[in-house]
Design an enzyme around this catalytic site. Structure first.
Site, short mmCIF file in Angstrom:
data_model
loop_
_atom_site.label_atom_id
_atom_site.label_comp_id
_atom_site.label_asym_id
_atom_site.label_seq_id
_atom_site.Cartn_x
_atom_site.Cartn_y
_atom_site.Cartn_z
N LYS A 82 -53.53 78.83 4.13
CA LYS A 82 -53.03 77.74 3.30
C LYS A 82 -51.55 77.96 3.00
O LYS A 82 -51.13 79.10 2.70
CB LYS A 82 -53.84 77.68 1.99
CG LYS A 82 -53.52 76.49 1.09
CD LYS A 82 -54.46 76.48 -0.11
CE LYS A 82 -54.21 75.27 -0.99
NZ LYS A 82 -55.15 75.21 -2.13
N SER A 157 -56.89 70.85 -2.77
CA SER A 157 -55.61 71.00 -2.10
C SER A 157 -55.67 71.85 -0.83
O SER A 157 -54.67 71.97 -0.12
CB SER A 157 -54.59 71.62 -3.07
OG SER A 157 -54.99 72.92 -3.49
N SER A 181 -60.06 72.89 -5.50
CA SER A 181 -59.33 72.83 -4.23
C SER A 181 -60.00 73.51 -3.05
O SER A 181 -59.56 73.35 -1.92
CB SER A 181 -57.93 73.41 -4.42
OG SER A 181 -57.16 72.58 -5.26
#
Length: 474
Positions: A82, A157, A181
């Site tokens: 990420k 996210s 997320s």
């Protein structure tokens, strides 16, 4: 093995075949890089690609196997990180124009752990700016669509990682979870994603070393693979003052167990939150599955009335600390919702935070008592199905107006305020073929327990075996 086999075989099986010399790491990495070349121009999940470095590492990985060297549990497996995690020598933007050229000289601890376990990084995955919001888009790289419907969002996210995983570009994904997320994109993309207990997967570097709201963890295409990733990422580290002492190896224990007589609290809307009809239908259909595997399913839910205030206060305080220093020079480059959330933190007082923390302690004991009656709590992951990629967030849910950009995911972020581990597991599809997940919440620090129940549910339903339409075999 075919290209499709290599890209969608479980991480557990891939790692086993590499260790047994049945396939090479070079074959595996090449197949996944080909999948990225084929699908990423459409999906925009991998935003920084490190293909040459990955192939070099694959050669070294195969040499270690040939020499019968001891290797890690993820040896030779393709992953991507990420774009909130620091990656040494590889661009890390946080999805923000303010950091679009930033190259760190250290790895975040979760990245370090995956590397130590033998995983090979293919690059970085897309995220909303600073991870704010569950719709993956930013001004640096643009939007990441849902692989099940390109007109819809993948959530966030950790959205880029979810899409890369769902479409066979990587074998495992990492991410963070403050308000959902890891769970929300897993639900939207037909994956499993876990919000581990605080300290289970340690964080470093971390300016807020004692903070207990945001956590790191993995996503996978199966619960068995998720447990494998947890084994690699978990365990103590003295750079994190709140890391748990239990070793990661506990997640290598068998997931199968009997759930006969297990008491499960079932909540369709966590105290009356608005939920879209299609979500409600899929969630309700899961009740019979839990009964079939032996659970006694009882309609009940804990009293967590203060969780909303607690979460929003701590989120605003945290955002203000991290974002306000950037506003003097970069305000025009930062999205409005991030600025709004940071400015919400400016007037927060010490007494407000003290009272919020006292309420959170009361919530902990209320949940402790609730879990003396029940083994698990079942509820929706998200209140909505994947919405239009053109919308930053849903303005309303089932006719109820949403006041902020995260109101629509209270079923996730209210659980974050409790501190209990929670997992999203595929539970079905809407009439239009969009994935819907179910959320399993466990007792304090019972991460392995929620993996076991999710595994039992997964084995009965097999929803996770359904691939996105874009992933038709070559």
């Amino acid at each position: 093995m075919s290209h499709d086999d290599l890209c969608f075989l479980s991480a557990t099986e891939l790692a086993k075949l590499i260790r047994l010399k049945k396939i090479s790491s070079q074959q595996v990495i090449r197949a996944h890089l080909d999948q990225i070349e084929r699908l990423n121009p459409t999906l925009n999940a991998i935003v920084t690609l490190t293909a040459d470095a990955a192939m070099e590492q694959a050669v070294t990985a195969d040499q270690k196997i040939a020499a019968n060297e001891s290797v890690g549990i993820l040896h030779g497996l393709p992953v991507a990180h990420k774009d909130l995690f620091l990656t040494r020598g590889v661009r890390t933007t946080f999805g923000s124009l303010a950091y679009q050229d930033f190259v760190p000289d250290v790895d975040s601890l979760p990245v370090e752990r995956l590397k130590k376990a033998g995983a090979i990084s293919l690059g970085k995955t897309n995220t909303p700016e600073f991870g704010a919001g569950s719709q993956t888009f930013n001004a640096v790289f643009g939007s990441t669509p849902n692989p099940y419907d390109l007109s819809k969002t993948c959530g966030g996210s950790s959205g880029g990682g979810a899409v890369a995983l769902a479409s066979g570009m990587i074998a495992l994904a990492d991410g963070t979870d403050l308000g959902g997320s890891l769970r929300n994109p897993a639900s939207f993309c037909n994956l499993v994603g876990i919000r581990p207990s605080v300290g289970r997967v340690p964080s470093w570097p971390e300016s807020l070393g004692w903070q207990t709201m945001s956590v790191s963890g993995p996503m996978a295409r199966s619960v068995q693979d998720l447990a494998l990733a947890m084994a690699a990422m978990s365990g103590p580290d003295d750079r994190s003052p709140i890391s748990l002492e239990a070793p990661g190896e506990i997640f290598l224990n068998p997931l199968a167990r009997s759930f006969k007589g297990c008491k499960v609290a079932f909540s369709a809307n966590l105290g009356g939150l608005p939920v879209e009809p299609e979500v409600a239908r899929v969630v309700e259909s899961s009740r019979a599955v839990f009964q079939e595997i032996g659970c006694e399913v009882i309609n009940d839910e804990p009293n967590i009335a203060e969780a909303d205030e607690i979460f929003m206060l701590w989120r605003a305080w945290r955002t203000e600390l991290r974002i306000t220093p950037l506003l003097k020079e970069h305000r025009e480059q930062i999205k409005d919702t991030v600025i709004w959330n940071a400015e919400q933190g400016l007037p927060i007082t010490g007494p407000q935070l003290a009272r919020a923390e006292a309420k959170r302690t009361e919530l902990y004991h209320r949940m402790r008592e609730f879990f003396q009656k029940y083994d698990f709590l079942i509820l929706p992951v998200s209140q909505v199905t994947p919405f239009s990629i053109e919308e930053e967030y849903p303005a309303q849910v089932n006719g109820v107006k949403m006041n902020t950009y995260i109101d629509w995911q209270k079923t996730c972020y209210l659980i974050s305020a409790l501190g209990n581990p929670a997992i999203s597991v595929p539970a079905g599809f809407t009439d239009n073929g969009l994935p819907v997940g179910i959320q399993i919440v466990g007792r304090h620090r019972d991460d392995f327990g929620i993996l076991q129940l999710a595994h039992a549910f997964e084995q009965k339903t097999l929803f996770a075996q359904r691939k996105p339409p874009i992933c038709k075999p070559l």
